[in-house]
Design a protein around this motif. Structure first.
Motif, short mmCIF file in Angstrom:
data_model
loop_
_atom_site.label_atom_id
_atom_site.label_comp_id
_atom_site.label_asym_id
_atom_site.label_seq_id
_atom_site.Cartn_x
_atom_site.Cartn_y
_atom_site.Cartn_z
N GLU A 151 50.80 -9.59 -54.48
CA GLU A 151 51.42 -10.06 -55.72
C GLU A 151 51.45 -8.95 -56.79
O GLU A 151 52.39 -8.86 -57.58
CB GLU A 151 50.60 -11.25 -56.25
CG GLU A 151 51.45 -12.28 -56.93
CD GLU A 151 50.64 -13.50 -57.39
OE1 GLU A 151 51.07 -14.13 -58.35
OE2 GLU A 151 49.59 -13.79 -56.79
N ASN A 152 50.41 -8.10 -56.79
CA ASN A 152 50.28 -7.09 -57.85
C ASN A 152 50.90 -5.74 -57.50
O ASN A 152 50.79 -4.79 -58.26
CB ASN A 152 48.80 -6.90 -58.20
CG ASN A 152 48.16 -8.22 -58.58
OD1 ASN A 152 48.78 -9.02 -59.28
ND2 ASN A 152 46.96 -8.47 -58.10
N ASP A 153 51.51 -5.65 -56.32
CA ASP A 153 52.09 -4.37 -55.90
C ASP A 153 53.58 -4.54 -55.61
O ASP A 153 53.97 -4.94 -54.52
CB ASP A 153 51.35 -3.85 -54.65
CG ASP A 153 51.92 -2.53 -54.17
OD1 ASP A 153 52.84 -1.99 -54.82
OD2 ASP A 153 51.46 -2.03 -53.12
N VAL A 165 62.79 -16.51 -56.50
CA VAL A 165 63.49 -16.72 -55.23
C VAL A 165 62.92 -17.97 -54.57
O VAL A 165 61.70 -18.12 -54.49
CB VAL A 165 63.28 -15.48 -54.32
CG1 VAL A 165 63.83 -15.73 -52.93
CG2 VAL A 165 63.93 -14.26 -54.94
N THR A 166 63.77 -18.86 -54.06
CA THR A 166 63.24 -20.05 -53.39
C THR A 166 62.84 -19.69 -51.95
O THR A 166 63.27 -18.67 -51.41
CB THR A 166 64.28 -21.19 -53.31
OG1 THR A 166 65.35 -20.76 -52.47
CG2 THR A 166 64.81 -21.57 -54.68
N PRO A 200 59.95 -22.12 -55.71
CA PRO A 200 59.70 -20.67 -55.61
C PRO A 200 58.86 -20.33 -54.37
O PRO A 200 57.92 -21.05 -54.03
CB PRO A 200 58.95 -20.35 -56.90
CG PRO A 200 59.40 -21.39 -57.86
CD PRO A 200 59.61 -22.63 -57.05
N ALA A 201 59.22 -19.23 -53.72
CA ALA A 201 58.63 -18.88 -52.42
C ALA A 201 57.19 -18.38 -52.51
O ALA A 201 56.48 -18.35 -51.51
CB ALA A 201 59.50 -17.81 -51.73
N LEU A 202 56.76 -18.01 -53.72
CA LEU A 202 55.42 -17.42 -53.85
C LEU A 202 54.34 -18.33 -53.27
O LEU A 202 53.47 -17.89 -52.53
CB LEU A 202 55.11 -17.11 -55.32
CG LEU A 202 53.75 -16.44 -55.55
CD1 LEU A 202 53.68 -15.09 -54.85
CD2 LEU A 202 53.46 -16.27 -57.04
N ASP A 203 54.42 -19.63 -53.58
CA ASP A 203 53.42 -20.59 -53.12
C ASP A 203 53.35 -20.59 -51.58
O ASP A 203 52.27 -20.53 -50.99
CB ASP A 203 53.78 -21.98 -53.65
CG ASP A 203 52.81 -23.06 -53.17
OD1 ASP A 203 51.59 -22.82 -53.24
OD2 ASP A 203 53.27 -24.13 -52.72
N MET A 208 50.65 -19.05 -46.50
CA MET A 208 50.67 -18.40 -45.18
C MET A 208 49.60 -17.32 -45.09
O MET A 208 48.95 -17.14 -44.06
CB MET A 208 52.05 -17.79 -44.90
CG MET A 208 53.12 -18.83 -44.59
SD MET A 208 54.72 -18.04 -44.33
CE MET A 208 54.43 -17.19 -42.76
N LYS A 209 49.43 -16.59 -46.18
CA LYS A 209 48.40 -15.54 -46.20
C LYS A 209 47.00 -16.15 -46.06
O LYS A 209 46.16 -15.64 -45.34
CB LYS A 209 48.48 -14.72 -47.50
CG LYS A 209 49.67 -13.78 -47.55
CD LYS A 209 49.73 -13.02 -48.87
CE LYS A 209 48.82 -11.81 -48.86
NZ LYS A 209 49.27 -10.76 -47.96
#
Length: 443
Positions: A151-153, A165-166, A200-203, A208-209
């Motif tokens: 997230e930070n890079d 982005v979805t 949003p795709a971040l969640d 997954m991570k």
């Protein structure tokens, strides 16, 4: 009992016990009461005789099932993600010293009538029979993107802002087909329906991570862990924690009537003619039925078997997710199995649960796709229970009510509710940056 407390907690379900422990550790004076004479509320563990009383109305289970006390049958069976927030809370509060965990053998997904191991890494994706050869390559690229994502890079973002982005747009970029999207969304990211595709795709990427990192942690066949002797150990561990920090526990307290002043703010709780005063009340929906609304129902089957679930590599403990689309349903179905290896049944016995958000009044029919995967069963029980969520405004009445447990067989949604409640009650965010190695698995 005629004392003043910062918080009175009603019900010893898992959510209430975690909150009671966290608030005691924070130095608040906590009184914890339950109308039942056992810990756990809805999330209790039952032995065989208790199970028979609840579902068959008598206390005479058949002798061939073995000794009653060798059974610990969880009423709300859920596995823990090895690196998930529940484990972080357990470490944060040092409750891990009261518990022994064991890795869960398998994580599977139902696809086109068959049960498959869930591929979680780029290497597993290449081996999985869930996908054809070209799809495997596309999935591998997507898995590598997720594994490398930070997230930070911004260099790892490939020009996409995942807060905008979805998930649908992100997946389209990798050209994955619906079948692949189905198992990624439901058995890796653990979404309960398909709404996430337009969010949003971040969640989804972070989920997954979490799955992949949890899987790597114990080098087992799944990302999940589960306490020996079942989840009934958890409420009791938090009760011990609360007691260490000066919390008071009282079981078998009838009524537990919440008292309000003329402004509608909570002032105390009365039981057996005595009132304990307090500033805040934390409880499950059953203690304040006029401040909650019904939001759904869970259909569930509990089976006792003498064999593992077929087609799961003889796993003694396993989760199988049946995505909604595969069944033509509106929500996923979950299969959960554990056995004598987690000390929840006598040697050679397995306990399986099939659960789903109820869409009809007939659990026997509705849960059939999951039950069909079990093979022969020694005994099976069915039930439907209502799910509630609070409708009150805690800032006005100082009542903090938990949401009923859902049909999922993992803990992520449960802990989210607890952490949100903790912030509402205290105004603080719980710091969960802990050393995860503190919760090692029992051999």
């Amino acid at each position: 009992m005629d004392e003043e407390y910062d918080v009175i907690v009603l019900g010893t379900g898992l959510k209430e016990c975690i909150l009671s422990g966290l608030l005691s550790v924070d130095g608040l004076k906590v009184l914890h009461m339950d109308r039942n004479d056992y810990y756990g509320g809805e999330s209790a563990s039952l032995n065989l005789i208790q199970l028979w009383k609840r579902f068959r109305g008598n206390d005479k289970p058949p002798a061939h099932l073995g000794s009653s006390r060798d059974y610990n049958v969880d009423m709300i069976p859920k596995f823990m993600m090895a690196n998930g927030n529940l484990v972080r809370v357990l470490i944060h509060t040092d409750v891990t010293k009261y518990l022994y965990f064991k890795a869960v053998d398998g994580s599977f997904v139902y696809n086109k009538g068959k049960v498959h191991k869930v591929p979680a890494t780029d290497i597993e994706a290449l081996k999985s029979p869930l996908m054809g050869i070209f799809e495997k390559r596309r999935a591998r690229k997507f898995f590598i993107y997720v594994q490398d994502y930070n997230e930070n890079d911004p260099k790892t973002h490939e020009g996409m802002d995942l807060t905008r982005v979805t998930t649908r747009e992100l997946i389209a970029k990798y050209g994955l087909d619906d079948n692949t999207v189905d198992f990624i969304g439901h058995s890796l990211a653990l979404h309960r329906d398909d709404q996430y595709l337009d969010e949003p795709a971040l969640d989804t990427v972070m989920r997954m991570k979490l799955y992949a990192e949890s899987l790597a942690r114990f080098q087992g066949g799944s990302p999940y862990i589960y306490p020996l002797y079942g989840l009934g150990e958890l409420p009791q561990a938090f009760a011990r924690l609360s007691a260490v920090y000066g919390g008071t526990y009282m079981l078998n307290k009838p009524e537990c009537k919440v008292e309000f002043n003329e402004e509608g703010k909570v002032v105390g709780v009365t039981s057996e003619g005595e009132t304990a005063r307090c500033k805040k009340v934390v409880c499950d929906p059953s203690y304040l039925p006029n401040k909650v609304r019904k939001v759904g129902r869970v259909a569930r089957a509990i089976a006792i078997m003498s064999h593992p679930i077929p087609n799961t590599n003889d796993s003694h403990s396993v989760q199988v997710i049946l995505p909604q689309k595969q069944l033509g349903r509106r929500s996923d179905m979950y299969l959960f199995c554990c056995s004598y290896t987690h000390n929840v049944a006598p040697k050679g016995k397995y306990i399986a649960f099939v659960s789903s958000e109820a869409e009809t009044d007939h659990p026997e029919v509705e849960l059939k796709p999951g039950i069909d995967l079990l093979g022969p069963v020694d005994e099976i029980f069915f039930e439907i229970y209502d799910r509630y969520e609070p409708v009150n405004e805690p800032s006005l009445d100082n009542c903090f009510i938990s949401t009923s447990y859902d049909a999922t067989t993992h803990f992520e949604s449960t802990v989210t509710d607890v952490l949100n409640m903790y912030t509402l009650i205290t105004g603080k965010v719980l710091d969960l940056s802990v050393d995860l190695s503190a919760a090692s698995a029992a051999e």
